[in-house]
Design a protein around this motif. Structure first.
Motif, PDB file in Angstrom:
ATOM      1  N   GLU A  85       0.912  -1.137  -0.059  1.00  0.00           N
ATOM      2  CA  GLU A  85       0.139   0.086  -0.101  1.00  0.00           C
ATOM      3  C   GLU A  85       0.802   1.236   0.010  1.00  0.00           C
ATOM      4  OE1 GLU A  85      -3.024  -0.448   3.207  1.00  0.00           O
ATOM      5  OE2 GLU A  85      -3.590  -2.183   2.144  1.00  0.00           O
ATOM      6  N   GLY A  86       2.194   1.139   0.576  1.00  0.00           N
ATOM      7  CA  GLY A  86       2.869   2.471   0.681  1.00  0.00           C
ATOM      8  C   GLY A  86       3.317   2.807  -0.773  1.00  0.00           C
ATOM      9  N   ARG A  87       3.439   1.786  -1.704  1.00  0.00           N
ATOM     10  CA  ARG A  87       4.050   2.194  -2.913  1.00  0.00           C
ATOM     11  C   ARG A  87       2.758   2.107  -4.030  1.00  0.00           C
ATOM     12  NH1 ARG A  87       8.214   4.159  -2.890  1.00  0.00           N
ATOM     13  NH2 ARG A  87       8.639   3.557  -4.651  1.00  0.00           N
ATOM     14  N   THR A  88       1.692   2.321  -3.495  1.00  0.00           N
ATOM     15  CA  THR A  88       0.642   2.347  -4.539  1.00  0.00           C
ATOM     16  C   THR A  88       0.210   3.777  -4.394  1.00  0.00           C
ATOM     17  OG1 THR A  88      -0.148   0.164  -3.689  1.00  0.00           O
ATOM     18  CG2 THR A  88      -1.878   1.480  -4.795  1.00  0.00           C
ATOM     19  N   PHE A  89       0.002   4.272  -5.831  1.00  0.00           N
ATOM     20  CA  PHE A  89      -0.266   5.685  -5.774  1.00  0.00           C
ATOM     21  C   PHE A  89      -1.475   5.888  -6.811  1.00  0.00           C
ATOM     22  CE2 PHE A  89       4.259   5.238  -5.059  1.00  0.00           C
ATOM     23  CZ  PHE A  89       4.609   6.445  -4.384  1.00  0.00           C
ATOM     24  N   ILE A  90      -2.268   6.868  -6.564  1.00  0.00           N
ATOM     25  CA  ILE A  90      -3.212   7.429  -7.410  1.00  0.00           C
ATOM     26  C   ILE A  90      -2.723   8.760  -8.069  1.00  0.00           C
ATOM     27  CG2 ILE A  90      -5.634   8.530  -7.518  1.00  0.00           C
ATOM     28  CD1 ILE A  90      -5.529   5.162  -6.983  1.00  0.00           C
ATOM     29  N   CYS A  91      -2.589   8.824  -9.288  1.00  0.00           N
ATOM     30  CA  CYS A  91      -1.714   9.912  -9.868  1.00  0.00           C
ATOM     31  C   CYS A  91      -2.909  10.819 -10.778  1.00  0.00           C
ATOM     32  CB  CYS A  91      -0.768   9.549 -10.792  1.00  0.00           C
ATOM     33  SG  CYS A  91       0.550   8.585  -9.898  1.00  0.00           S
ATOM     34  N   SER A  92      -3.959  11.444  -9.795  1.00  0.00           N
ATOM     35  CA  SER A  92      -4.864  12.341 -10.364  1.00  0.00           C
ATOM     36  C   SER A  92      -4.149  13.423 -10.734  1.00  0.00           C
ATOM     37  CB  SER A  92      -6.083  12.294  -9.501  1.00  0.00           C
ATOM     38  OG  SER A  92      -5.369  12.691  -8.386  1.00  0.00           O
ATOM     39  N   ARG A  93      -4.655  14.379 -11.925  1.00  0.00           N
ATOM     40  CA  ARG A  93      -3.975  15.493 -12.111  1.00  0.00           C
ATOM     41  C   ARG A  93      -3.910  16.383 -11.104  1.00  0.00           C
ATOM     42  NH1 ARG A  93      -7.659  15.771 -17.113  1.00  0.00           N
ATOM     43  NH2 ARG A  93      -6.795  13.890 -18.146  1.00  0.00           N
ATOM     44  N   ASN A  94      -5.141  16.794 -10.142  1.00  0.00           N
ATOM     45  CA  ASN A  94      -5.169  17.333  -8.960  1.00  0.00           C
ATOM     46  C   ASN A  94      -4.827  16.340  -7.840  1.00  0.00           C
ATOM     47  OD1 ASN A  94      -5.625  19.831 -10.457  1.00  0.00           O
ATOM     48  ND2 ASN A  94      -7.686  19.139 -10.540  1.00  0.00           N
ATOM     49  N   GLU A  95      -3.846  16.952  -6.909  1.00  0.00           N
ATOM     50  CA  GLU A  95      -3.526  16.142  -5.915  1.00  0.00           C
ATOM     51  C   GLU A  95      -5.107  15.978  -4.989  1.00  0.00           C
ATOM     52  OE1 GLU A  95      -0.620  17.490  -3.363  1.00  0.00           O
ATOM     53  OE2 GLU A  95      -0.450  15.769  -2.067  1.00  0.00           O
ATOM     54  N   ARG A  96      -5.768  17.006  -4.777  1.00  0.00           N
ATOM     55  CA  ARG A  96      -7.105  16.947  -4.153  1.00  0.00           C
ATOM     56  C   ARG A  96      -7.889  15.791  -4.501  1.00  0.00           C
ATOM     57  NH1 ARG A  96     -11.875  16.253  -4.902  1.00  0.00           N
ATOM     58  NH2 ARG A  96     -13.717  17.299  -3.841  1.00  0.00           N
ATOM     59  N   ASP A  97      -7.768  15.256  -5.860  1.00  0.00           N
ATOM     60  CA  ASP A  97      -8.699  14.382  -6.182  1.00  0.00           C
ATOM     61  C   ASP A  97      -8.257  13.076  -5.960  1.00  0.00           C
ATOM     62  OD1 ASP A  97     -10.313  16.008  -7.342  1.00  0.00           O
ATOM     63  OD2 ASP A  97      -9.240  16.148  -9.401  1.00  0.00           O
ATOM     64  N   ALA A  98      -6.735  12.822  -5.277  1.00  0.00           N
ATOM     65  CA  ALA A  98      -6.649  11.621  -4.744  1.00  0.00           C
ATOM     66  C   ALA A  98      -7.045  11.556  -3.291  1.00  0.00           C
ATOM     67  CB  ALA A  98      -5.091  11.326  -4.822  1.00  0.00           C
ATOM     68  N   GLY A  99      -7.199  12.623  -2.714  1.00  0.00           N
ATOM     69  CA  GLY A  99      -7.689  12.549  -1.302  1.00  0.00           C
ATOM     70  C   GLY A  99      -6.768  12.128  -0.326  1.00  0.00           C
ATOM     71  N   PRO A 100      -7.083  12.176   1.061  1.00  0.00           N
ATOM     72  CA  PRO A 100      -6.047  12.314   1.746  1.00  0.00           C
ATOM     73  C   PRO A 100      -5.593  10.615   2.355  1.00  0.00           C
ATOM     74  CG  PRO A 100      -8.222  12.750   2.909  1.00  0.00           C
ATOM     75  CD  PRO A 100      -8.333  12.751   1.569  1.00  0.00           C
ATOM     76  N   THR A 101      -6.496   9.801   1.738  1.00  0.00           N
ATOM     77  CA  THR A 101      -6.338   8.427   2.011  1.00  0.00           C
ATOM     78  C   THR A 101      -5.162   7.548   1.057  1.00  0.00           C
ATOM     79  OG1 THR A 101      -8.149   7.536   1.036  1.00  0.00           O
ATOM     80  CG2 THR A 101      -8.346   8.147   3.291  1.00  0.00           C
ATOM     81  N   ASN A 102      -5.001   8.489  -0.131  1.00  0.00           N
ATOM     82  CA  ASN A 102      -4.179   7.852  -1.044  1.00  0.00           C
ATOM     83  C   ASN A 102      -2.749   8.355  -1.252  1.00  0.00           C
ATOM     84  OD1 ASN A 102      -5.901   5.595  -2.480  1.00  0.00           O
ATOM     85  ND2 ASN A 102      -7.209   7.536  -3.045  1.00  0.00           N
ATOM     86  N   ASN A 103      -1.517   7.696  -1.525  1.00  0.00           N
ATOM     87  CA  ASN A 103      -0.518   8.384  -1.974  1.00  0.00           C
ATOM     88  C   ASN A 103      -0.743   9.035  -3.380  1.00  0.00           C
ATOM     89  OD1 ASN A 103       1.108   7.135   0.224  1.00  0.00           O
ATOM     90  ND2 ASN A 103       0.796   5.284  -0.928  1.00  0.00           N
TER      91      ASN A 103
END
Ligand code: GTP
Ligand code: SPV
Ligand code: MN
Length: 610
Positions: A85-103
């Motif tokens: 999980e520590g190496r799993t990323f949500i690379c949305s254009r805006n950081e806000r869209d990954a939210g506080p629970t995702n890297n």
């Protein structure tokens, strides 16, 4: 099977079994970047599967089991045994869209970093192209994917876990359909003449998702959830983002059909965190007379509204990737029967001396000698488990003797109840009926569970795992809760009732109070009877629990005292729980829907904790 020998070129791709322009150009680009020795298009044929199995047996990656039909044992690198999980990323254009629970990482930066990792990373290997569909090819909206991988173990596992056959590529090509691009490499190129290892992987791992591009890039791991990209990466993280845009749900849920003694059937879905009992409940053998349970799915449910306003669930998968330890004839006989039917790949279990597999909890008797998952001699005195706690069986769903006939329905089955649950020693009752949809969403959003071996990291720590989706929500958690709430407001929606269960409450001696497994059918019966208006409940501050006498414990050696402990709502425990929920909501931040904060306040009020 099409083999494109040597460096693939644009010309070589002319032999490809498709004319899908987007697919062809992507395959060409990846081949140019990763420099495999050859490209192989996977058709799902028996001959192709057999050839790969033989190759992997020869290479020592797979051991053919002499005691089972068409089944194999595999041991991974000891550092590559679970989701990272520590190496799993949500690379949305805006950081806000990954939210506080995702890297989060910026998509351009992540792509730049990973492009350098991918450069020439398939040297000396075959690049496989696996066209697949998640869910049914005849669904109203077939959900295509293509995984490119340099791991033949991944190919064989995908052949079990997803629908891979030549019809998929044909239909995808004919309709020039969009597909989710899933790129995977173990990240272990081979120099000319270099001897391969049995489980190639790379200490540097990235499991990256680009939700706006419907793309997954995975590097460095060969383990299930990190590498079989149709599963968690596509069917949960990418699909949850698609579902948010399109008004449906992609959830970490089993799907079960229950038929009462009157012959009336209902379908229910249940979300429990990883290694918290979905596969077991999905295959339950009810202990109460007259009740029948059949499985549709054991890990993932996609739910869309039908024209009648009901939520229809499909299982997008084709196989199970189940936790081996604890799976035995007394706990999950249907899983054992499914395994007996053959066609399995076992990873990180133990090997018996006569060519079979074994794991803790499989049999009452422990074998005297085994080869453990790390390849060492093992005896009952070794003082360590023979199978890794996250060892897995990978088995076709069609093997399950109690698979429901509807499991392969292209557009799914109507869901009457949703269950949330987790692993909690305290606080959470055996079963609670929520008061309405919004309260149910609150209970789901605050779901908590002790961590398990399914992900790397500490085991047994209580964490919030909303809807059992903490590691799998492909966007902002607050937006996800708002999406759930909005579905409840939909015009004409005929919503399932929501329940919360906990099989894992313990007594003063740290023993599970509730017997669990097949006996969970008693709770299922109460839930179905509640929906039918046939079972009584009493209201507590946190929801409705079974009224005295309404939970069928006939024939069970279970005292009133034990039942009371299972169902207890302890204000002191809930006081602490509410503080923790406040912290959790603070972590979600600005996007937390105000309805959920209101639910928390209302619960405080009902508990008299003003
Ligand atoms: P993932 O595949 O990781 O998503 O896990 P899962 O939710 O499908 O969990 P699974 O059914 O494989 O169960 C995980 C572990 O929990 C196994 O070791 C089971 O034996 C154990 N387990 C499942 N159901 C029960 C239950 O009712 N009571 C108890 N005590 N243990 C259970
Ligand atoms: C889980 O961890 O929830 C699993 C196994 O179902 S994995 O495929 O690794 O995600
Ligand atoms: Mn799972």
């Amino acid at each position: 099977m099409t083999l494109l020998e040597n460096r693939p070129s644009t010309d070589a791709l002319a032999d490809a079994p498709t004319s899908h322009p987007g697919l062809l150009s992507w395959v060409r680009d990846v081949a140019r970047l990763t420099s495999p020795d050859r490209v192989q298009w996977v058709s799902g044929s028996t001959a192709e599967k057999k050839a790969l199995e033989d190759e992997l047996v020869e290479a020592g990656t797979l051991v053919r089991l002499t005691k089972q039909k068409d089944s194999f044992y595999c041991a991974s690198d000891p550092e590559d045994v679970a989701r990272v999980e520590g190496r799993t990323f949500i690379c949305s254009r805006n950081e806000r869209d990954a939210g506080p629970t995702n890297n989060w990482a910026a998509p351009d930066e992540m792509k730049a970093t990973m492009t350098e990792l991918y450069r020439d990373c398939m040297r000396g290997r075959t690049m496989f192209v696996i066209p697949f569909v998640m869910g049914h090819l005849d669904a109203d909206q077939p959900m295509y994917g293509v995984e490119i991988t340099d791991s033949p173990y991944v190919v064989l596992s995908m052949l079990i876990m997803a629908r891979v056959n030549s019809d998929v590529l044909a239909k995808m090509s004919r309709t020039n359909a969009d597909f989710v691009k899933c790129l995977h490499s173990v990240g272990a190129p081979l120099e000319p003449g270099e001897q391969d290892v049995v489980w190639p992987c790379n200490p540097t791992k990235y499991i990256s998702h680009f939700p706006e591009d419907r793309t997954v890039w995975s590097f460095g791991s060969g383990y299930g959830g990190n590498a079989l990209l149709g599963k968690k990466c596509y069917a949960l993280r990418i699909a949850s983002a698609i579902a948010h845009d399109e008004g449906w749900l992609a959830e970490h849920m089993l799907i079960l059909k229950l038929t009462n003694p009157e012959g009336e059937s209902k379908f229910i879905a249940a979300a429990f965190p990883s290694a918290c009992g979905k596969t077991n409940l999905a295959m339950i053998e009810p202990t109460i007379p007259g009740w029948k349970a059949e499985m549709l799915g054991d890990d993932i449910a996609w739910m869309r509204f039908g024209d009648d306003g009901q939520l229809y669930a499909v299982n997008p998968e084709f196989g199970m990737f189940g936790v081996a330890p604890g799976t035995g004839w007394s706990t999950n006989p249907n899983a054992m029967r499914a395994i007996e039917a053959g066609g399995n790949i076992f990873t990180n279990v133990a090997l018996t001396d006569d060519g079979d597999v074994w794991w803790e909890g499989m049999t009452d008797e422990t074998p005297e000698h085994l080869t453990d998952w790390r390849g060492n001699d093992w005896t009952p005195d070794s003082g360590r488990p023979a199978a890794h706690p996250n060892s897995r069986f990978c088995t076709p769903i069609e093997n399950v003797p109690v698979v429901a006939p509807e499991w392969d329905n292209p557009n799914g089955v109507p869901i009457s109840a949703i269950m949330f649950g987790g692993r909690r020693k305290t606080t959470m009752p055996l079963v609670t009926e929520t008061l309405d949809w919004a309260h149910g969403v609150f209970m789901g959003a605050t779901l908590s569970s002790e961590t398990t071996a399914a992900a790397t990291g500490q085991v047994g720590v209580v964490r919030r795992d909303p809807m059992a989706m903490l590691p799998f929500i492909g966007y902002d958690a607050g937006d996800y809760f708002a999406h759930w709430l909005a579905l409840g407001e939909r015009d004409g929606a005929v919503l399932p009732k929501i329940y919360y269960v906990n099989w894992f409450r313990r007594d003063e001696n740290n023993k599970f109070i509730w017997p669990g497994f097949g006996e969970n059918s008693r709770v299922l019966k109460w839930i179905v009877d509640r929906i039918d208006g046939k079972a009584d409940a009493v209201e507590t501050a946190i929801g409705r629990i079974p009224a005295p006498g309404s939970l069928d414990v006939a024939g069970l050696d279970f005292s009133d005292d034990e039942l009371a402990k299972c169902l207890a709502v302890d204000p002191a425990e809930w006081d602490a729980e509410l503080d923790d929920i406040a912290d959790w909501f603070a972590r979600i931040g600005d996007t937390l829907p105000s309805e959920l904060a209101d639910q928390r306040d209302a619960l405080r009020g009902r508990l008299g904790l003003e």
